[in-house]
Design an enzyme around this catalytic site. Structure first.
Site, PDB file in Angstrom:
ATOM      1  CG  ASN A 185     -38.023 -20.377  98.483  1.00  0.00           C
ATOM      2  OD1 ASN A 185     -37.885 -20.829  97.343  1.00  0.00           O
ATOM      3  ND2 ASN A 185     -37.355 -20.830  99.498  1.00  0.00           N
ATOM      4  N   GLY A 241     -37.665 -27.666  95.908  1.00  0.00           N
ATOM      5  CA  GLY A 241     -39.080 -27.439  96.158  1.00  0.00           C
ATOM      6  C   GLY A 241     -39.590 -28.376  97.230  1.00  0.00           C
ATOM      7  CB  SER A 242     -42.986 -29.230  98.194  1.00  0.00           C
ATOM      8  OG  SER A 242     -43.571 -29.737  97.024  1.00  0.00           O
ATOM      9  CD  GLN A 243     -41.455 -35.957 101.388  1.00  0.00           C
ATOM     10  OE1 GLN A 243     -42.535 -35.616 101.892  1.00  0.00           O
ATOM     11  NE2 GLN A 243     -41.075 -37.205 101.320  1.00  0.00           N
ATOM     12  N   PRO A 244     -43.544 -33.568  98.311  1.00  0.00           N
ATOM     13  CG  PRO A 244     -45.676 -33.016  99.096  1.00  0.00           C
ATOM     14  CD  PRO A 244     -44.232 -32.629  99.226  1.00  0.00           C
ATOM     15  CB  THR A 245     -43.078 -31.282  93.845  1.00  0.00           C
ATOM     16  OG1 THR A 245     -44.288 -30.589  94.136  1.00  0.00           O
ATOM     17  CG2 THR A 245     -42.716 -31.042  92.401  1.00  0.00           C
ATOM     18  CB  ALA A 246     -38.993 -34.324  95.750  1.00  0.00           C
ATOM     19  CD  GLU A 278     -30.232 -29.425  97.897  1.00  0.00           C
ATOM     20  OE1 GLU A 278     -30.574 -29.280  99.083  1.00  0.00           O
ATOM     21  OE2 GLU A 278     -29.211 -30.050  97.552  1.00  0.00           O
ATOM     22  CB  CYS A 334     -35.702 -24.901 102.453  1.00  0.00           C
ATOM     23  SG  CYS A 334     -34.037 -24.639 101.831  1.00  0.00           S
ATOM     24  CD  GLU A 365     -28.350 -27.656  94.661  1.00  0.00           C
ATOM     25  OE1 GLU A 365     -28.577 -26.786  95.530  1.00  0.00           O
ATOM     26  OE2 GLU A 365     -29.069 -27.819  93.660  1.00  0.00           O
TER      27      GLU A 365
HETATM   28  N1  LIG Z   1     -36.883 -25.396  98.982  1.00  0.00           N
HETATM   29  C1  LIG Z   1     -37.924 -25.650  99.694  1.00  0.00           C
HETATM   30  O1  LIG Z   1     -37.786 -26.250 100.688  1.00  0.00           O
HETATM   31  C2  LIG Z   1     -39.258 -25.239  99.266  1.00  0.00           C
HETATM   32  C3  LIG Z   1     -40.318 -25.823  99.872  1.00  0.00           C
HETATM   33  N2  LIG Z   1     -41.554 -25.478  99.494  1.00  0.00           N
HETATM   34  C4  LIG Z   1     -42.638 -26.155 100.203  1.00  0.00           C
HETATM   35  O2  LIG Z   1     -43.566 -26.600  99.264  1.00  0.00           O
HETATM   36  C5  LIG Z   1     -44.841 -26.094  99.569  1.00  0.00           C
HETATM   37  C6  LIG Z   1     -45.604 -25.906  98.299  1.00  0.00           C
HETATM   38  O3  LIG Z   1     -44.959 -24.941  97.465  1.00  0.00           O
HETATM   39  P1  LIG Z   1     -44.996 -25.157  95.895  1.00  0.00           P
HETATM   40  O4  LIG Z   1     -44.689 -23.947  95.149  1.00  0.00           O
HETATM   41  O5  LIG Z   1     -46.292 -25.792  95.559  1.00  0.00           O
HETATM   42  O6  LIG Z   1     -43.761 -26.150  95.727  1.00  0.00           O
HETATM   43  P2  LIG Z   1     -43.557 -27.166  94.570  1.00  0.00           P
HETATM   44  O7  LIG Z   1     -42.603 -28.194  95.010  1.00  0.00           O
HETATM   45  O8  LIG Z   1     -44.854 -27.622  94.057  1.00  0.00           O
HETATM   46  O9  LIG Z   1     -42.911 -26.244  93.423  1.00  0.00           O
HETATM   47  C7  LIG Z   1     -41.538 -26.136  93.161  1.00  0.00           C
HETATM   48  C8  LIG Z   1     -41.299 -26.166  91.661  1.00  0.00           C
HETATM   49  O10 LIG Z   1     -41.691 -27.445  91.156  1.00  0.00           O
HETATM   50  C9  LIG Z   1     -42.600 -27.288  90.082  1.00  0.00           C
HETATM   51  N3  LIG Z   1     -43.492 -28.434  90.061  1.00  0.00           N
HETATM   52  C10 LIG Z   1     -44.632 -28.610  90.789  1.00  0.00           C
HETATM   53  N4  LIG Z   1     -45.193 -29.796  90.491  1.00  0.00           N
HETATM   54  C11 LIG Z   1     -44.396 -30.392  89.571  1.00  0.00           C
HETATM   55  C12 LIG Z   1     -44.442 -31.635  88.890  1.00  0.00           C
HETATM   56  N5  LIG Z   1     -45.434 -32.496  89.084  1.00  0.00           N
HETATM   57  N6  LIG Z   1     -43.466 -31.925  88.019  1.00  0.00           N
HETATM   58  C13 LIG Z   1     -42.449 -31.064  87.809  1.00  0.00           C
HETATM   59  N7  LIG Z   1     -42.353 -29.871  88.420  1.00  0.00           N
HETATM   60  C14 LIG Z   1     -43.309 -29.535  89.300  1.00  0.00           C
HETATM   61  C15 LIG Z   1     -43.281 -25.973  90.379  1.00  0.00           C
HETATM   62  O11 LIG Z   1     -43.907 -25.456  89.232  1.00  0.00           O
HETATM   63  C16 LIG Z   1     -42.107 -25.147  90.864  1.00  0.00           C
HETATM   64  O12 LIG Z   1     -41.351 -24.684  89.773  1.00  0.00           O
HETATM   65  C17 LIG Z   1     -44.556 -24.850 100.371  1.00  0.00           C
HETATM   66  O13 LIG Z   1     -45.608 -24.531 101.190  1.00  0.00           O
HETATM   67  C18 LIG Z   1     -43.366 -25.254 101.148  1.00  0.00           C
HETATM   68  O14 LIG Z   1     -43.736 -25.974 102.280  1.00  0.00           O
HETATM   69  C19 LIG Z   1     -41.790 -24.567  98.519  1.00  0.00           C
HETATM   70  C20 LIG Z   1     -40.756 -23.930  97.891  1.00  0.00           C
HETATM   71  C21 LIG Z   1     -39.398 -24.216  98.247  1.00  0.00           C
HETATM   72  N1  LIG Z   2     -32.851 -24.029  98.796  1.00  0.00           N
HETATM   73  C1  LIG Z   2     -33.200 -22.972  99.539  1.00  0.00           C
HETATM   74  C2  LIG Z   2     -32.286 -22.104 100.028  1.00  0.00           C
HETATM   75  C3  LIG Z   2     -30.899 -22.137  99.697  1.00  0.00           C
HETATM   76  C4  LIG Z   2     -30.070 -21.217 100.134  1.00  0.00           C
HETATM   77  C5  LIG Z   2     -28.663 -21.184  99.747  1.00  0.00           C
HETATM   78  O1  LIG Z   2     -28.220 -21.944  98.882  1.00  0.00           O
HETATM   79  O2  LIG Z   2     -27.952 -20.361 100.285  1.00  0.00           O
HETATM   80  C6  LIG Z   2     -34.649 -22.773  99.749  1.00  0.00           C
HETATM   81  O3  LIG Z   2     -35.040 -21.942 100.547  1.00  0.00           O
HETATM   82  O4  LIG Z   2     -35.426 -23.443  99.077  1.00  0.00           O
END
Ligand SMILES: NC(=O)C1=CN([C@@H]2O[C@H](COP(=O)(O)OP(=O)(O)OC[C@H]3O[C@@H](n4cnc5c(N)ncnc54)[C@H](O)[C@@H]3O)[C@@H](O)[C@H]2O)C=CC1
Ligand SMILES: N/C(=C\C=C\C(=O)O)C(=O)O
Length: 487
Positions: A155, A231-236, A253, A287, A468
């Site tokens: 994003n 990134g997303s909570q399931p990936t975390a 985060e 986020c 952070e």
């Molecule tokens: N900061 C935030 O809050 C963010 C939240 N999201 C949420 O997550 C949803 C899905 O977006 P995604 O791009 O699929 O997020 P994601 O959490 O899957 O991806 C974020 C990063 O993690 C990496 N990643 C994915 N699976 C991994 C694994 N098993 N091991 C290590 N790294 C991994 C991805 O390649 C990417 O670089 C969005 O619809 C949104 O709801 C997405 C991006 C940012």
């Molecule tokens: N982590 C995100 C935003 C952070 C903004 C900032 O540090 O100012 C996000 O959208 O995933």
């Protein structure tokens, strides 16, 4: 670099060299839906090479003085700033965000990230306490941890990646960064500046590819002791599982379901434009974006009328249009996911007052297959609805009435997330009272997204682990030791 079919073809950056990969992924221009770039589909082999390079660079980089490292970061900031326009164009095309946002927010913030940590790292101090009755003095020393894995989302691509790289290398670590496979271009462009900035080979390595392949190889590598992830909570959850056997240091985060609370004494002239922005900036793909707006019943009708008027003026356009307020969403799959929430809301009996399925989106013929949607406002929606509970991460916001301060605090806190809230009121006592009781790592009152990089940034509950910021990032990217001297 031009590659197959004249399309941009990225390469990994390992040990100071650009290296081709044996397989590549297609990367799409969100504004047209066309493939425009190929991204390395890295795996274990590339991670192994990056770990080797980062390991070799660590002794030299970690033993430099903070001043020497700071100078390198400052030079990198200058070089990024000199390329601001080129980077902004690339970020806008790759991510779908407007060129205006990329120019005024994403790239300037990436520059600021390096400048900020170049400076803050010079001012970190350690602790010292006395126990005179035992003849003891205690103090702490901090040292860089080693090789840091930095995993960032799509994003805010360069903005969030540099928010991790800068503090990690300022503190003396070497890093392996893995940007999102959906938005890899600006990270690759940054690699072209590293040598000129004086970053020694191996200090910053970038491996491109998917989470399940290269991401998992990185987070489960035994020689990578710390992971910073956004990134997303399931990936975390997955990263936490994979890193658990090695007891790695984790900074997570994650997402939000952020409330805006608008009291009857709010200044609506400020609240409405800011809440439109907090709901729809970057297509709602931040986020920190607002997605639940609680409005005190006495002003609910007036707020809704004015909020809808302002939302209808929020212009969706092609990312290169400087007058557009919102561009394209990141991917077809994401667009479909966001739209599915509107369908579910309708089935539940909610009202869609503007946007998706209500108003018409006008796009040039070339962009008809792009991932665009209109900013959408939902009302008559229950707190139990998935639209009020789950992170949609798109240009969708729910507006609901409330009666009392106590009630709205309970409702705002009634989700699993706890990242960023906004409170709108002219009553300073109420602002402090409510801010204190909200389960939220960040509370903006009468404003949104005014960032003070010194202070802790991050969420509570399912929104994350750790914080952070100047001190917090320094503590995360260093290991502390307490030394006791008996004299
Ligand atoms: N900061 C935030 O809050 C963010 C939240 N999201 C949420 O997550 C949803 C899905 O977006 P995604 O791009 O699929 O997020 P994601 O959490 O899957 O991806 C974020 C990063 O993690 C990496 N990643 C994915 N699976 C991994 C694994 N098993 N091991 C290590 N790294 C991994 C991805 O390649 C990417 O670089 C969005 O619809 C949104 O709801 C997405 C991006 C940012
Ligand atoms: N982590 C995100 C935003 C952070 C903004 C900032 O540090 O100012 C996000 O959208 O995933």
């Amino acid at each position: 670099m031009a590659g197959r079919g004249g399309l941009l073809m990225l390469e990994n950056f390992i040990g100071g060299k650009f290296l081709p990969c044996s397989s590549y992924l297609d990367s799409y221009d969100p504004s047209t839906g066309e493939v425009y770039c190929h991204v390395p589909d890295s795996g274990e082999e590339e991670v192994e090479a990056a770990v080797e390079a980062a390991r070799a660079a660590f002794p030299g980089w970690s033993s430099r003085s903070p001043q020497e490292r700071s100078q390198v970061l400052q030079r990198l900031a200058d070089l990024l700033e000199q390329s601001l326009e080129e980077l902004a164009q690339a970020e806008s095309r790759d991510q779908g965000k407007t060129i205006t946002l990329a120019r005024t927010m994403d790239i300037p913030r990436a520059v600021q990230n390096f400048r900020f940590f170049a400076s803050s790292t010079l001012h970190q101090t350690s602790e010292c306490t006395q126990m005179d009755h035992l003849g003891c003095l205690h103090y702490t020393v901090r040292a860089p941890v080693g090789i840091a894995a930095l995993i960032s989302p799509w994003n805010l691509p360069l903005y969030l990646l540099t928010w991790k790289i800068a503090p990690a290398i300022a503190a003396g670590n070497t890093v392996i960064a893995k940007p999102s496979e959906l938005t890899s271009v600006t990270a690759w462009m940054m690699c072209r500046l590293l040598e000129k900035a004086g970053v020694p080979p191996g200090v910053v390595n970038v491996v491109f590819g998917t989470g399940p392949r290269v991401g998992e190889a990185l987070v489960s590598h035994p020689d990578v002791p710390l992971i910073s992830f956004t990134g997303s909570q399931p990936t975390a959850e997955r990263i936490t599982q994979l890193s658990a056997p090695h007891c790695k240091k984790l900074s997570l985060e994650l997402g939000g379901k952020n409330p805006a609370i608008v009291f009857e004494d709010a200044n609506l002239d400020e609240c409405i434009p800011t809440t439109v922005r907090s709901s729809f900036a970057n297509q709602g793909e931040i986020c920190l974006c607002t997605s639940r707006i609680f409005v005190q019943r006495s002003i609910y009708s007036e707020f809704l009328k004015r909020f809808l008027e302002a939302t209808r003026k929020w212009k969706v356009g092609i990312p290169s249009d400087p007058s557009a307020d919102m561009g394209a969403l990141i991917s077809k799959a994401h667009l479909e996911k966001v739209r599915s929430y509107i369908k579910k809301a309708r089935l539940e009996g909610a009202q869609i007052l503007c946007g998706e399925g209500v108003d018409k989106l006008n796009l040039p013929p070339r962009n008809q297959a792009g991932y665009f949607m209109l900013p959408t406002v939902i009302t008559d929606v229950k707190d139990e609805s998935c639209c009020m509970k789950e992170e949609i991460f798109g240009p969708v916001t729910c507006v609901v009435p409330f009666d009392s301060e106590e009630e709205v605090i309970q409702r705002a806190n009634g989700v699993k997330y706890g990242l960023a809230a906004t409170v709108w009121s002219g009553n300073v006592g109420r602002v402090h009272r409510v801010a204190k009781r909200l389960q939220s790592g960040l509370v903006w009152t009468n404003c949104w997204l005014i960032r003070e990089l010194n202070l802790p940034f991050g969420g509570m509950k399912s929104s994350g682990v750790g914080r952070e910021g100047a001190r917090d990032s320094y503590e995360f990217f260093t290991e502390v030791k307490t030394i006791t001297v008996k004299h």
